[in-house]
Design a protein around this motif. Structure first.
Motif, PDB file in Angstrom:
ATOM      1  N   GLY A 556       0.825  -1.193   0.000  1.00  0.00           N
ATOM      2  CA  GLY A 556       0.000   0.000   0.000  1.00  0.00           C
ATOM      3  C   GLY A 556       0.859   1.243   0.000  1.00  0.00           C
ATOM      4  O   GLY A 556       2.085   1.192   0.109  1.00  0.00           O
ATOM      5  N   VAL A 557       0.191   2.400  -0.113  1.00  0.00           N
ATOM      6  CA  VAL A 557       0.920   3.675  -0.165  1.00  0.00           C
ATOM      7  C   VAL A 557       0.147   4.725   0.614  1.00  0.00           C
ATOM      8  O   VAL A 557      -1.085   4.733   0.614  1.00  0.00           O
ATOM      9  N   SER A 558       0.882   5.587   1.311  1.00  0.00           N
ATOM     10  CA  SER A 558       0.313   6.787   1.911  1.00  0.00           C
ATOM     11  C   SER A 558       1.169   7.953   1.450  1.00  0.00           C
ATOM     12  O   SER A 558       2.403   7.857   1.429  1.00  0.00           O
ATOM     13  N   SER A 559       0.517   9.057   1.062  1.00  0.00           N
ATOM     14  CA  SER A 559       1.281  10.142   0.452  1.00  0.00           C
ATOM     15  C   SER A 559       0.501  11.439   0.518  1.00  0.00           C
ATOM     16  O   SER A 559      -0.727  11.441   0.633  1.00  0.00           O
ATOM     17  N   LYS A 560       1.257  12.554   0.477  1.00  0.00           N
ATOM     18  CA  LYS A 560       0.680  13.884   0.357  1.00  0.00           C
ATOM     19  C   LYS A 560       1.465  14.653  -0.695  1.00  0.00           C
ATOM     20  O   LYS A 560       2.688  14.542  -0.763  1.00  0.00           O
ATOM     21  N   ILE A 561       0.750  15.413  -1.493  1.00  0.00           N
ATOM     22  CA  ILE A 561       1.398  16.176  -2.559  1.00  0.00           C
ATOM     23  C   ILE A 561       2.464  17.100  -1.957  1.00  0.00           C
ATOM     24  O   ILE A 561       2.208  17.842  -1.015  1.00  0.00           O
TER      25      ILE A 561
END
Length: 829
Positions: A556-561
């Motif tokens: 999975g992935v967690s991200s913020k621009i």
């Protein structure tokens, strides 16, 4: 009725009778068609073995109810799940032998949050909003309820919804009437309220002209609140179509649940409907309405008969629909058989494509390897390196496509074996160190003490996943850091297994929320990504996720621009190895110059001339004598004539393929003891298993010279020339130098102490294979041009270790540079 209390008791009996007629009319209008006749799909369950197995694997499902949708579904004062929807779902699950557990939620927004975290599996009887379609599949429609209109008592009955144009109409924010009326009747000004109770209050207090919602919901709240100045002014042409939602990664449950819903007896469905949705007249009626009711009673009764006639026609339509459904099932079965045949054709196509592309790629890669030893000019070497780089890129793309196809076909081969995670991390650290240094990125790799023990996993596939994630992290990070962290926790049920988590975190450009799932789709990249700047085929993350899922894990992935991304690999139930592989065993692969073959005859059977020439050219300076044949039939004839010491046999050939040829050979008393090594460009697992029995070895095209030498050394008599130690000053001794070489030695030493030392230090610290190859080529060329065999031998050995991605041997050769320099200096003295 419940909307107005009357005070003229003398007419009470008549009013109740007239009110009963009106209630009957309204019940007929709002009751679902499925409640008027037996469901044609009802009957015994017909579950196949896969569906029964699915039920056994899922003995409990989790559901929740929207508390604002009483009496369809809500939680009572004791916190228990009640309502028509709950009764229907629990009856269906009781038929299947499944238990239902309920999670509480305050509103629809919280329900969607639970669904997004996979904390609920089922939504009982919901209208299908767009936001739910992304996370749920839905059953057939279970209940249809029309939108009804409630106004004040003094407001006239309406003929059409357009009568409300310009009049404020109350709706519940987010409910279906809001969206439907807004879309289909834009001239009606809507007043939005958070719940139905406040909407009815607005109409009762004359702050809104009317309210539109479902009759059961309005009835439930009106009885509870005791409104006496409201009435039902009629129904619209719009309906709530309610279905049961099932999480979208349980597609198998939809046909199972549809069967269970169809199997609920009609009497039970009717009982649930009467219990929760039937309209009751418990309050006295306003006698001012009595004469109005009497005036339309005859018309209403006529409508009842007409409605019953319509129901008869509806039953006939349903019977016709059942016939169509039966035909559709037969067509679906035929389509399934066609799909299975197409899947078989797809597998055969992939095998053919693999062979047709890998066969010429084998020749290209092999002849490039030979040309590297012959080409001396810098311009020609530059051209050759471009060809080599392009061939590697093409082969990588081919491998990605075939990997993805094998995974989707369920033919991925997971080969678990004891491995050292700490050693793998050291390889990755060395591999990416120069890239990090070049991009001025902080690079750290942290592994817990528990994770550094030996684990049983497919090291090749795990390396493939981590190389892809690290490559992406570097690609999309212009400044900041890239960090890798790994740790394990014991499995709760087995002390001999662990749960492994690996995080790859960067401070790069980040990923928008709407792209965080799309990037895992094949051939898709984040929105607006520049192909010119970042490149890529859109396959890497797809393959990574499928590889992890094939091992029972999750990626999975967690991200913020603008704030970076964290990709998390979670693998469960990883066995702890009983074999300690964290220490170097010392069993390193040998280099090509170690092997000195005794004279032997080698028969190469391959339908491609360039492949036969390539193999022979690879052993040009050896004692091996090569013979060629272009198909299996010719190969058998030559084998009977020559009696070779070993045969290299291609698999796919015209006239007679390799498998048939080797089976005939193994039945011949004079030939059966000759070892036969399979050469193939095919990667399909069913072919690989088919060749394990008749063949003695297996090589996949394109193959390196090292693998070919290693495989032949298993069967041919040879001697080992070099010990398994890195070349140091004593091993780099050479014959006496010629007068010309001795004269050139001071110039060479000056280069080795200055420019080449700087180049050596950059290669040693950076760990970049291209820098190492450049240094090795320069040293080899320098030794050859100046007539110093010792320097030429060192350069070639270093180049070989870098090209073969042998990190340990490459480091050993780099560390031997100082010894080489001292040895040459002693010659000068």
């Amino acid at each position: 009725m419940f909307f107005k209390t009357m005070h003229y008791t003398s007419a009470r009996s008549f009013a109740r009778t007239a009110g009963g007629v009106l209630l009957l009319f309204l019940w007929i209008l709002t009751a679902p068609a499925s409640g008027a006749a037996h469901d044609p799909d009802a009957g015994d369950l017909q579950l196949d073995e896969d569906q029964k197995a699915w039920i056994r694997e899922h003995p409990t499902i989790r559901a929740t109810l929207d508390p604002l949708w009483a009496p369809l579904k809500f939680f009572d004062e004791s916190g228990h799940s009640v309502g028509y929807s709950a009764d229907i779902l629990e009856m269906a699950c009781r038929i299947l032998g499944i238990k239902v557990e309920y999670r509480k939620a305050k509103n629809w927004s919280e329900i969607m949050q639970l669904a997004g975290r996979r904390e609920i599996d089922c939504l009982p009887s919901v209208y299908v909003p767009p936001e739910a379609r992304r996370m749920f599949f839905f059953t057939k429609t279970q209940l249809s309820l029309p939108f009804v209109v409630v106004t004040r008592v003094e407001t006239p009955f309406f003929k059409d919804v357009e009568d409300f144009n310009g009049k404020p109409v109350a709706v519940v924010k987010g409910d279906p009437p809001e969206k439907t009326i807004s879309l289909n009747h834009p001239k009606i000004p809507l007043v939005r309220f958070p719940n139905l109770s406040e909407a009815l209050n607005a109409v009762s207090s004359n702050n809104a002209y009317a309210v539109i919602d479902s009759l059961p919901a309005i009835s439930h709240i009106a009885v509870k609140k005791g409104y006496h100045n409201l009435k039902i002014a009629g129904k619209t042409d719009h309906e709530f179509d309610l279905s049961i939602g099932v999480r979208n990664d349980w597609p198998e449950f939809i046909p199972i649940l549809n069967q269970a819903l169809a199997a609920i007896p009609y009497v039970d469905k009717k009982a649930f409907y009467d219990k929760w949705l039937e309209i009751r007249l418990d309050q006295p009626v306003d006698y001012s309405l009595v004469w109005k009711v009497c005036g339309v009673a005859g018309l209403l009764i006529a409508i009842v008969f007409l409605w019953n006639r319509m129901l008869v026609r509806e039953i006939a339509k349903r019977n016709a629909l059942e016939d169509k459904l039966r035909k559709a099932r037969e067509e679906a079965l035929a389509a399934k058989e066609q799909a299975e045949a197409a899947n078989t054709s797809k597998s055969e196509f992939l095998a053919n494509m693999s062979h047709e592309i890998r066969t010429p790629m084998n020749a290209i890669a092999g002849f490039i390897e030979l040309l590297e030893a012959l080409v001396e000019g810098p311009r020609e070497r530059k051209y050759l390196n471009a060809i080599k780089s392009s061939s590697r890129t093409l082969l990588t793309l081919i491998n990605d496509i075939l990997d993805l196809s094998k995974i989707e076909a369920g033919k991925l081969d997971i080969q678990d074996a004891p491995m050292s995670l700490s050693r793998l991390f050291e390889e990755l650290r060395t591999m990416f160190a120069y890239k990090m240094q070049e991009g001025n990125l902080e690079f750290s790799m942290e592994i817990s003490q528990d994770a550094s023990t030996s684990l049983v996993m497919d090291e090749v596939r795990l390396r493939q996943v981590l190389i892809n994630l690290l490559g992406n992290a570097i690609k999309f990070t212009e400044k900041g850091f890239v960090r890798v962290k790994a740790w394990t926790v014991p499995s709760p049920d087995d002390d001999s297994r662990v749960q492994l988590t690996i995080e790859v975190t960067d401070s790069g450009i980040g990923i928008a929320p709407e792209d965080q799932e799309r990037i895992f789709n094949a051939f898709e990249q984040r929105e607006g990504q520049s192909s010119r700047k970042y490149g890529g085929t859109g396959l890497g993350l797809t393959i990574c996720r499928k590889l992890v899922e094939a091992r029972g894990g999750r990626l999975g992935v967690s991200s913020k621009i603008g704030r970076g991304s964290t990709f998390t690999v979670q693998l469960r139930d990883i066995p702890i190895s009983t074999i300690d592989v964290t220490e170097n065993s010392g069993n390193r692969d040998f280099y090509l110059k170690q092997i000195d073959f005794r004279p032997a005859k080698v028969l190469v059977v391959d339908d491609t001339d360039s492949n036969r020439d390539l193999i022979e050219e690879s052993f040009r300076n050896s004692n091996l004598c090569f013979y060629g044949a272009k198909d299996g039939e010719e190969g058998l004839a030559m084998a009977r004539k020559l009696l070779p010491d070993i045969i290299l046999m291609d698999i796919r050939m015209p006239v007679m393929d390799g498998i048939e040829a080797v089976r005939i050979l193994k039945k011949d008393e004079n030939l059966r003891r000759i070892p036969v090594i399979a050469l193939t460009a095919s990667v399909m697992e069913h072919e690989k298993h088919g060749m394990e029995e008749p063949f003695d070895g297996y090589l996949l095209k394109p193959m390196s010279k090292r693998r070919l030498f290693k495989e032949l050394s298993r069967f041919l008599v040879h001697s080992v020339v070099r010990t398994d130690q890195p070349e140091d000053a004593s091993q780099l001794t050479a014959p006496s130098l010629s007068p010309e070489a001795s004269a050139a030695l001071p110039e060479v030493l000056e280069l080795l102490r200055g420019e080449k030392r700087d180049q050596w230090e950059a290669a040693r610290k950076g760990g970049d294979f291209e820098l190492v190859k450049s240094l090795a080529s320069d040293l080899s060329d320098l030794g050859r041009d100046k007539g110093i065999p010792q320097l030429e031998s060192y350069g070639k050995a270093l180049l070989q270790s870098a090209e073969e991605f042998d990190i340990e041997w490459m480091e050993r050769h780099l560390n031997a540079y100082e010894e080489l320099l001292k040895s040459l200096e002693s010659r000068h003295e």
